[in-house]
Structure formats: structure tokens, C-alpha cells
Design a protein around this motif. Structure first.
Motif, PDB file in Angstrom:
ATOM      1  N   ILE A   8       0.860  -1.185   0.000  1.00  0.00           N
ATOM      2  CA  ILE A   8       0.000   0.000   0.000  1.00  0.00           C
ATOM      3  C   ILE A   8       0.890   1.227   0.000  1.00  0.00           C
ATOM      4  O   ILE A   8       1.798   1.353   0.836  1.00  0.00           O
ATOM      5  CB  ILE A   8      -0.908   0.065   1.238  1.00  0.00           C
ATOM      6  N   SER A  53       1.349  -7.199  -6.002  1.00  0.00           N
ATOM      7  CA  SER A  53       0.060  -6.520  -5.903  1.00  0.00           C
ATOM      8  C   SER A  53       0.254  -5.259  -5.080  1.00  0.00           C
ATOM      9  O   SER A  53       0.605  -5.331  -3.896  1.00  0.00           O
ATOM     10  CB  SER A  53      -0.978  -7.426  -5.245  1.00  0.00           C
ATOM     11  N   ALA A  55      -1.388  -1.370  -4.133  1.00  0.00           N
ATOM     12  CA  ALA A  55      -2.493  -0.422  -4.164  1.00  0.00           C
ATOM     13  C   ALA A  55      -1.969   0.965  -3.849  1.00  0.00           C
ATOM     14  O   ALA A  55      -1.240   1.142  -2.866  1.00  0.00           O
ATOM     15  CB  ALA A  55      -3.576  -0.820  -3.155  1.00  0.00           C
ATOM     16  N   PHE A  57      -3.291   4.692  -2.958  1.00  0.00           N
ATOM     17  CA  PHE A  57      -4.454   5.490  -2.567  1.00  0.00           C
ATOM     18  C   PHE A  57      -4.123   6.954  -2.792  1.00  0.00           C
ATOM     19  O   PHE A  57      -3.184   7.483  -2.194  1.00  0.00           O
ATOM     20  CB  PHE A  57      -4.801   5.229  -1.103  1.00  0.00           C
ATOM     21  N   ASP A  82      -3.383 -10.084  -9.623  1.00  0.00           N
ATOM     22  CA  ASP A  82      -2.702  -9.028  -8.862  1.00  0.00           C
ATOM     23  C   ASP A  82      -2.383  -7.854  -9.791  1.00  0.00           C
ATOM     24  O   ASP A  82      -3.136  -7.558 -10.703  1.00  0.00           O
ATOM     25  CB  ASP A  82      -1.446  -9.572  -8.155  1.00  0.00           C
ATOM     26  N   PHE A  85      -3.130  -1.315  -8.593  1.00  0.00           N
ATOM     27  CA  PHE A  85      -4.484  -0.811  -8.371  1.00  0.00           C
ATOM     28  C   PHE A  85      -4.378   0.618  -7.853  1.00  0.00           C
ATOM     29  O   PHE A  85      -3.649   0.875  -6.886  1.00  0.00           O
ATOM     30  CB  PHE A  85      -5.227  -1.682  -7.353  1.00  0.00           C
ATOM     31  N   PHE A  87      -6.574   3.667  -6.354  1.00  0.00           N
ATOM     32  CA  PHE A  87      -7.868   4.007  -5.773  1.00  0.00           C
ATOM     33  C   PHE A  87      -7.932   5.503  -5.528  1.00  0.00           C
ATOM     34  O   PHE A  87      -7.134   6.062  -4.769  1.00  0.00           O
ATOM     35  CB  PHE A  87      -8.081   3.241  -4.469  1.00  0.00           C
ATOM     36  N   SER A 100      -6.478   7.795   3.853  1.00  0.00           N
ATOM     37  CA  SER A 100      -6.466   6.473   3.231  1.00  0.00           C
ATOM     38  C   SER A 100      -7.389   5.502   3.959  1.00  0.00           C
ATOM     39  O   SER A 100      -7.796   4.500   3.399  1.00  0.00           O
ATOM     40  CB  SER A 100      -5.043   5.919   3.216  1.00  0.00           C
ATOM     41  N   HIS A 103     -10.470   5.439   2.067  1.00  0.00           N
ATOM     42  CA  HIS A 103     -10.267   4.702   0.820  1.00  0.00           C
ATOM     43  C   HIS A 103     -10.425   3.200   1.051  1.00  0.00           C
ATOM     44  O   HIS A 103     -10.999   2.491   0.234  1.00  0.00           O
ATOM     45  CB  HIS A 103      -8.873   4.980   0.253  1.00  0.00           C
ATOM     46  N   ASN A 107     -12.966   0.351  -0.664  1.00  0.00           N
ATOM     47  CA  ASN A 107     -12.341  -0.650  -1.529  1.00  0.00           C
ATOM     48  C   ASN A 107     -11.984  -1.911  -0.748  1.00  0.00           C
ATOM     49  O   ASN A 107     -10.967  -2.556  -1.026  1.00  0.00           O
ATOM     50  CB  ASN A 107     -11.082  -0.051  -2.179  1.00  0.00           C
ATOM     51  N   TYR A 110     -10.804  -5.313  -2.351  1.00  0.00           N
ATOM     52  CA  TYR A 110      -9.411  -5.515  -2.758  1.00  0.00           C
ATOM     53  C   TYR A 110      -8.658  -6.330  -1.708  1.00  0.00           C
ATOM     54  O   TYR A 110      -7.884  -7.239  -2.033  1.00  0.00           O
ATOM     55  CB  TYR A 110      -8.736  -4.158  -2.976  1.00  0.00           C
ATOM     56  N   SER A 114      -7.460 -10.554  -1.845  1.00  0.00           N
ATOM     57  CA  SER A 114      -6.017 -10.788  -1.951  1.00  0.00           C
ATOM     58  C   SER A 114      -5.607 -12.010  -1.125  1.00  0.00           C
ATOM     59  O   SER A 114      -6.171 -12.279  -0.070  1.00  0.00           O
ATOM     60  CB  SER A 114      -5.237  -9.554  -1.489  1.00  0.00           C
TER      61      SER A 114
END
Length: 341
Positions: A8, A53, A55, A57, A82, A85, A87, A100, A103, A107, A110, A114
Motif C-alpha cells: 500500500i 500486488s 495499491a 491510494f 494481482d 491498483f 484508488f 487512506s 479509501h 475498496n 481488494y 487478496s
């Protein structure tokens, strides 16, 4: 043992002291080091740590960031399973939407879908070449609930924990007035088994004009350059196909980083020149940062200056700043000799 990680990156930061450079872009998309954006560093660190993967934000003002990231292909994150992503906040959201934590609420699928056991949380304005795998190993060996990464004793707001713990914290705190995931993690560091990991590599935290200028110029030092770009784990960025820089007969270059596509007919010293910049004849650029597609006329003197992209500096202009107070020229503006007389 499942040691896979989910990434993240919190790209919601917006420091008021950087407004001159971020009023038209997000902090994550701020150009750095001649050809990179700030988000490239932590995003590349995750890829180099076998995190597949990620993400991101974002806050508002994310058009340039979205254009830069694209499908994630440059980071090998355009995957069927994956991948990358991004957001974004609600289009009508107020300041609360920048957290976040909100967020995550929107989401949640997600995270639930995972398969990774662990999660790395970091932010977009740290410049470092950091591999998260040894940090995860230390986290597991210590039997910690949360591992916090420090540099010289200062928190980098970078954490490793199990994904299930993150979700537990979300459900526990979602109705208690928190809007930032980092706020929740910091709140719990005092009650859960928390471990500190001291990262001893080069780190730059970009949270002001002064820190941006200082750390940009620091990249010109060989010892800093080697720690960021010669580790065997590359920093990836969006590739733009442009011809090599062309140097005129009277061009002089000393201790400068010059990206491709530029035309140098004057003199540069201790400066960072981004893509497709033109420096005219008789002009001198010292201790400065010139972003992409800016045009410096003839017989100009720039010293201690940050020039944002698409700026035009007219012939004979003199601009002077210092390391403590760099002179900033905002994106898309025109600076002329008469304006500064």
C-alpha cells in the motif's frame, strides 16, 4: 511459510510548504532526479521486493499521476492476477476523503480477495532504495504484530503487519473518528507487540521546498547516486523515447545530470536538467533544477533556482536563490528580464 506481501502506498499527502510545486499535481507525481517521479521509488522498491500486488491510494489532483502510472507496465504490474491498483477519492469528497482509511472502507473487496499474508504500508514522498524482504524476515523472527521502519531514529511511517491484523484494526476503529490508516497503526503500536527496524541506507523525505531542493542536489554526489541507483535493484519509471541531448560548441557542463532530449548551448554546473530542456547561448545555470520542456533563453544567469515544467525564461534574465530559500518559478509561466529588474 507464506511470506508473500501486499503493498500500500499512501499518495494522499499534500504539504502546504510544497504548494508552489504541487498546486497542479499530486506530491506522488512530483518530478525528481532528472527523469523520475517521487512515487517511482517506493513503487520500484515493492517490485524489487517481489511484491506483485500494489495499491496506491490517491488524493485529488491526480491526473498527472494517473498518466504516469498507466497500466503499471513499466513496473511489470500489468498482470492478469494481482498487479497495480489505483484508488481515487470520491469526486465530490471533502477533506475527509483524503484519508487512506476512508479509501480502504470503499475498496474493502481488494483486501478481502487478496491472498497475501503480510502487508507493507508506506508513503509516496520517501526517496530510498529499500528492499522489504529483510524487514519482513526481521518482523517474523521478532514475533511482532507491527514492525515500524526508522531512519536515524525517525519514523518513515512505513509498517509491516499481517493483512488480517490490518482488517481487524479497520473494523475496530472504523466508527471512532479516525480517517487515516497511519493514525490507527500509530495508535496501536503502543498496545500491540511493536518492533522497530532501523534502515541504514540513504533516505530523503520530501516534505518542503527546502528538502526537495536539498535532496535533489544531493543526488549529484557519487556516494548518494550509488546508494539510490547502483544497488542492482533498479528504480523504474515511465519510459519516453527521445533523442540524446545535443551539446553546442560553446556548451560547458560540470557535475550535472542532464536527461535526454535537451539542447545545451550554455553552461551548467551542479544542476539537474530534466528532459527536453533548452539552455541558450551565453546562459549560466548553477545549483539549479530545471524541469522538463522548460526553455532558458540566451545570456541568462540562474543560480539556486527551481524551474517547474513548461517555463520560459526570456533572454538576459537573472534569477537567484539560495539552498535555504530556492527561487521557484511555477509551471507554465514566463520570466523576463524586465519582470525581475
Amino acid at each position: 511459510m507464506n511470506e508473500s506481501m501486499l503493498g500500500i502506498i499512501n499518495a494522499t499527502y499534500d504539504f502546504s510548504s510544497l504548494q508552489a510545486l504541487t498546486q497542479h499535481r499530486s506530491l506522488a507525481a512530483l518530478p525528481f532526479g532528472g527523469r523520475y517521479r517521487l512515487v517511482d521509488f517506493m513503487l520500484s522498491n515493492m517490485v524489487n521486493s517481489d511484491i506483485h500486488s500494489v495499491a496506491i491510494f490517491t488524493g485529488h489532483k491526480n491526473r498527472s499521476l494517473m498518466d504516469h502510472l498507466g497500466s503499471g507496465k513499466q513496473w511489470d504490474l500489468d498482470r492478469k492476477r494481482d498487479g497495480l491498483f489505483v484508488f481515487t477519492p470520491n469526486s465530490q469528497g471533502d477533506n475527509e476523503e483524503f484519508g487512506s482509511f476512508n479509501h480502504i472502507a470503499r475498496n474493502m473487496d481488494y483486501f478481502l480477495r487478496s491472498k497475501q499474508k503480510y502487508i507493507v504500508i508506506t508513503n509516496c514522498h520517501i526517496v530510498a532504495a529499500m528492499n522489504f524482504k529483510p524487514i519482513l524476515r526481521r518482523h517474523i523472527e521478532a514475533g511482532a504484530d507491527i514492525t515500524e521502519v526508522l531512519h536515524d531514529g525517525q519514523s518513515l511511517q512505513t509498517y509491516i503487519m499481517e493483512k488480517d491484523l490490518l482488517l481487524d484494526l479497520f473494523h475496530q476503529y472504523k466508527d471512532k473518528g479516525f480517517h487515516s490508516l497511519i493514525d490507527v497503526v500509530k495508535e496501536q503500536c503502543s498496545t500491540l507487540c511493536s518492533h522497530k527496524y532501523e534502515y541504514d541506507g540513504y533516505v530523503a523525505i520530501i516534505d518542503s521546498i527546502e528538502s526537495y531542493y536539498k535532496h535533489s542536489i544531493e543526488v549529484l554526489k557519487p556516494e548518494v547516486w550509488k546508494q539510490l541507483f547502483m544497488t542492482g535493484e533498479p528504480i523504474f519509471t515511465k519510459v519516453k523515447d527521445q533523442p540524446p541531448t545535443r551539446y553546442g560548441k560553446e556548451a560547458k557542463v560540470g557535475n550535472s545530470m542532464i536527461a535526454n532530449g535537451s539542447i545545451i548551448e550554455g553552461q551548467t554546473d551542479n544542476s539537474i536538467i530534466f528532459r527536453s530542456v533548452k539552455i541558450g547561448k551565453g546562459s549560466i545555470v548553477r545549483n539549479s533544477i530545471i524541469m522538463q520542456k522548460s526553455q532558458i533563453g540566451e545570456n541568462c544567469v540562474l543560480d539556486g533556482v527551481i524551474i517547474d515544467k513548461d517555463v520560459k525564461i526570456e533572454d538576459g534574465t537573472i534569477l537567484t536563490g539560495t539552498a535555504e530559500v530556492p527561487y521557484v518559478v511555477e509551471k507554465g509561466t514566463v520570466q523576463g528580464a524586465l519582470m525581475n529588474s
